[in-house]
Scaffold this active site. Structure first.
Site, PDB file in Angstrom:
ATOM      1  N   TYR A   1      -9.985  -1.265   7.111  1.00 54.93           N
ATOM      2  CA  TYR A   1      -9.942  -0.050   6.287  1.00 54.93           C
ATOM      3  C   TYR A   1     -11.306   0.606   6.319  1.00 54.93           C
ATOM      4  O   TYR A   1     -12.277   0.035   5.837  1.00 54.93           O
ATOM      5  CB  TYR A   1      -9.584  -0.460   4.852  1.00 54.93           C
ATOM      6  CG  TYR A   1      -9.219   0.667   3.901  1.00 54.93           C
ATOM      7  CD1 TYR A   1      -9.999   1.820   3.794  1.00 54.93           C
ATOM      8  CD2 TYR A   1      -8.085   0.558   3.100  1.00 54.93           C
ATOM      9  CE1 TYR A   1      -9.660   2.832   2.911  1.00 54.93           C
ATOM     10  CE2 TYR A   1      -7.740   1.571   2.203  1.00 54.93           C
ATOM     11  CZ  TYR A   1      -8.526   2.703   2.121  1.00 54.93           C
ATOM     12  OH  TYR A   1      -8.205   3.701   1.238  1.00 54.93           O
TER      13      TYR A   1
ATOM     14  N   ASP B   1     -12.438   3.347  -8.427  1.00 59.76           N
ATOM     15  CA  ASP B   1     -11.481   4.445  -8.454  1.00 59.76           C
ATOM     16  C   ASP B   1     -11.955   5.649  -9.238  1.00 59.76           C
ATOM     17  O   ASP B   1     -12.615   5.520 -10.267  1.00 59.76           O
ATOM     18  CB  ASP B   1     -10.154   3.947  -9.034  1.00 59.76           C
ATOM     19  CG  ASP B   1      -9.385   3.136  -8.013  1.00 59.76           C
ATOM     20  OD1 ASP B   1      -8.978   3.729  -6.993  1.00 59.76           O
ATOM     21  OD2 ASP B   1      -9.220   1.928  -8.220  1.00 59.76           O
TER      22      ASP B   1
ATOM     23  N   GLU C   1       0.745   1.000   0.228  1.00 58.79           N
ATOM     24  CA  GLU C   1      -0.239   0.255  -0.563  1.00 58.79           C
ATOM     25  C   GLU C   1       0.146   0.425  -2.019  1.00 58.79           C
ATOM     26  O   GLU C   1       0.226   1.550  -2.510  1.00 58.79           O
ATOM     27  CB  GLU C   1      -1.629   0.890  -0.400  1.00 58.79           C
ATOM     28  CG  GLU C   1      -2.520   0.266   0.619  1.00 58.79           C
ATOM     29  CD  GLU C   1      -3.837   1.023   0.677  1.00 58.79           C
ATOM     30  OE1 GLU C   1      -4.390   1.370  -0.383  1.00 58.79           O
ATOM     31  OE2 GLU C   1      -4.286   1.285   1.794  1.00 58.79           O
TER      32      GLU C   1
END
Ligand SMILES: Cc1ncc(COP(=O)(O)O)c(C=O)c1O
Lengths: 399, 275
Positions: free
Chosen positions: B180, B66, B55
């Site tokens: 995911y 993040d 990725e």
């Protein structure tokens, strides 16, 4: 002009703007806020409690004050909507209280918020103290410096203030940090966004809570002047005080709605926060709207003397109103904002917040294409107490 | 939708792993950190050490999903001049040396600025196999996903611990390449332990998934990666490798250090054995 359609749609869209561009973790929380907000809107008990707080705690309705000497100077009939007289000193409390009440309905005990000028942080800290909620506010360290009095006010109110060191260290970075907190603590935390921006339902919900400004102003100006105003003027950061003033006038086609963005100190990217004059379509912090960005889609730093207008994007409803031609937007420079502070202080005995001063500072330009004796309503979104030290510093005065 | 050739690189890798009775190890790094040249070497090096899928983060000014490690990596990459075009070019250079499946991990705005159809076409031409959009739930502007998918990119959906059962089914149907599972509430970043509810959560996804279920967010040690892989079809490690790059970005042996660690993680996952 035909009636303005009701927006947003069920997906939170204002035409091509708005939406919910968020990590998957937040989707259930946003759905929950939508449901709780819809229920609260039609619940007389919720509305009565909000009304009780707005009248007996905030001090609403705020006056509509005739700016007598300013009117003489500008040869127009200038009316000031006095959000500066709200408890805590700005319109931000209207939304903070509404969302804090909603937090109780959501069954959550912890609140987070971002703040730029500190006014939304103070308003949220206040609402949380009043309702017994735990509160944490994220604020860029650059904003903590220039709005230091508000940082201490939040602490006095029992709120934890977290300085944000990332990125440009201003409002957008505080929003990022608040979103990160929310993703982490979403099960027990409500995020009280302070402006009409972010993912659905925030732009709609914040607009609704702030529309009390325009509802009051519309009735007050009708009573005082026997007619609707020629124009309504408000500064636009994320856009909450402006949309709150504008919204009840949307279907009054003859009333011009004029938003004032921060023109900063130049027209280059990074020198201002005029999203409609240098920005382009993009997706940012949960919504699609106009964004100040470079050619690679990286969101750039902004500049304004006022921390509350220093933001790279703008609420989606403003983008939609602008595209439709229903509202118009212009910019006021840092210097015009400072001139606006002096204009209102010296003529009316009111020291406005630096944000609100943008709407005052461009009045001489705005009235130029309005008839003599035109009626103008200007939103004084907040008072300038928080800015006194910063204004002195900007003008080279040692306190 | 007929799977286009590029998406097959991911599907093919999962098929190969299945015949070998192995789980997948997926490594995340931020493209352009410390430079795009280094990214090319890091990807080739990690693939040689047994990493199954890569990725590549597209650096972005405001990475709201993040944690600090990936934020700092994004800032370093942008400061070093990385752009969407640069990332695509880096993949083209990787493709001359490696067939490892590559997805880009992206916030939408840089892709929109590039132009979504142009991005999709250029990405596929360069050898990018899929996209993992962080801030694009499938119902938001579905035409964007369609444009990516029609060019042949596998568009991965994420599922969070908070995702409702009905939505899990919906996301499982929408996802391509793999599904995911974000195993933590929160942003990316290293954690000391896996969540207690992992097995139960992944079981609900396996029941509805039409593609492999891979687990990420907060996995940093070979033991945790193996543990995660035991429950799902693969484990994803990001921040841990990103921090190694941060620490050794200027070292001559950066690629060796990171590739070796990625190899240890891959070996731990491969040792688990398939279902
Ligand atoms: C007094 C005042 N006015 C205006 C603003 C700008 O926000 P908005 O555009 O949401 O009204 C702020 C923001 O901090 C403020 O404190």
């Amino acid at each position: 002009m035909s009636a303005i359609p009701v927006v947003p749609d069920a997906a939170g869209r204002f035409g091509r703007y708005g939406g919910r561009y968020v990590p998957e973790t937040l989707i259930p929380a946003l759905d929950q806020v939508v449901a709780a907000y819809r229920a609260a809107q039609t619940d007389p008990a919720f509305q009565a409690e909000l009304h009780r707080l707005l009248t007996r705690y905030v001090g609403r309705p705020t006056p509509l004050t005739k700016a007598t000497r300013l009117s003489q100077r500008l040869k127009r009939r200038i009316w000031l909507k006095r959000e500066d007289l709200c408890h805590t000193g700005a319109h931000k409390i209207n939304n903070a209280l509404g969302q804090a009440l909603l937090t109780l309905r959501l069954g959550k005990k912890r609140v987070i918020a971002e703040t730029g000028a500190g006014q939304h942080g103070v308003a949220t800290a206040t609402a949380c103290a009043l309702l017994g909620l735990q509160c944490r506010v994220y604020m860029g360290v650059e904003d903590m410096r220039r709005q230091a009095p508000n940082v201490f006010r939040m602490k006095l109110l029992g709120t934890e203030v977290v300085g944000v060191e990332s990125g440009t260290k201003t409002l957008k970075d505080a929003v990022n940090e608040a979103l990160r907190d929310w993703v982490t603590n979403v099960t027990d935390t409500h995020y009280i966004i302070g402006s009409a921006l972010g993912p659905h339902p925030y732009p709609m919900m914040v607009r609704d809570f702030q529309s009390v400004i325009g509802r009051e102003a519309r009735a007050q100006v009708l009573e005082a002047e026997g007619r609707l105003p020629h124009a309504c003027v408000a500064c636009v950061g994320g856009g909450s005080n402006a949309i709150g003033l504008f919204h009840p006038f949307l279907n009054d086609a003859d009333v011009r709605l004029i938003g004032v963005e921060a023109g900063g100190n130049g027209s280059g990217l990074g020198q201002h926060a005029a999203r409609f004059d240098g920005g382009s379509f993009g997706v940012f912090q949960g919504m699609s709207s106009y964004v100040l960005q470079n050619a690679d889609g990286q969101v750039v730093g902004t500049h304004s003397v006022s921390a509350g207008l220093d933001y790279a994007s703008i609420g989606p409803e403003h983008a939609w109103l602008r595209d439709r031609g229903r509202a118009e937007y212009r910019r006021a420079s840092d210097a015009q904002a400072l001139a606006g502070v002096h204009l209102l202080a010296e003529n009316e005995g009111i020291i406005p917040a630096l944000e609100s001063a943008h709407a005052i500072g461009v009045l001489p330009e705005i009235v130029a294409d309005l008839p003599d004796d035109a009626v103008v309503v200007v939103n004084v979104s907040g008072r300038g107490d928080k800015d006194v030290a910063e204004i002195a510093r900007l003008e080279g005065v040692k306190l | 939708m007929t799977p286009a050739p590029a998406a097959n690189r991911i599907a093919r890798r999962f098929a190969e792993l299945a015949t070998q009775k192995k789980k997948a190890f997926i490594a995340y790094i931020c493209a352009g950190d410390p430079s795009l040249d280094a990214t090319v070497e890091l990807v080739v090096g990690m693939a040689a050490q047994g990493v199954d899928i890569i990725e590549l983060g597209i650096p972005y000014s405001d990475p709201m999903a993040d944690g600090p490690a990936n934020q700092a990596a994004s800032e370093r990459a942008l400061a070093a001049g990385a752009t969407v075009r640069g990332v695509i070019d880096a993949v083209r250079r990787i493709r001359a040396r490696s067939d490892v499946p590559i997805l880009v991990y992206a916030y939408m705005n840089p892709l929109l600025a590039y132009g979504i159809e142009r991005f999709a076409a250029d990405a596929v031409a360069a050898g990018i196999d899929g996209v993992l959009p962080l801030d694009l739930p499938p119902e938001e502007q579905p035409e964007l996903r369609v444009a990516l998918a029609q060019a042949g990119l596998a568009v991965v959906c994420l599922v969070a611990p908070t995702t409702t059962p009905a939505r899990r089914t919906y996301l499982a149907e929408q996802s391509r390449g793999f599904l995911y599972y974000v195993c933590r509430l929160g942003v990316t970043g290293e954690r000391t332990a896996l969540p207690d509810d992992l097995a139960a959560q992944v079981a609900t996804l396996k029941a509805v998934a039409i593609c492999p279920v891979c687990i990420g967010f907060g996995i940093s040690t070979p033991e945790q990666a193996a543990d995660a892989a035991r429950h799902g079809d693969g484990a994803i490690v990001g921040s841990h490798l990103v921090r190694l790059i941060e620490r050794h970005g200027r070292d001559r042996d950066l690629v060796d250090i990171v590739s070796r660690r990625a190899g240890e993680l891959a070996a731990a996952v491969h040792a688990v054995g398939g279902a």
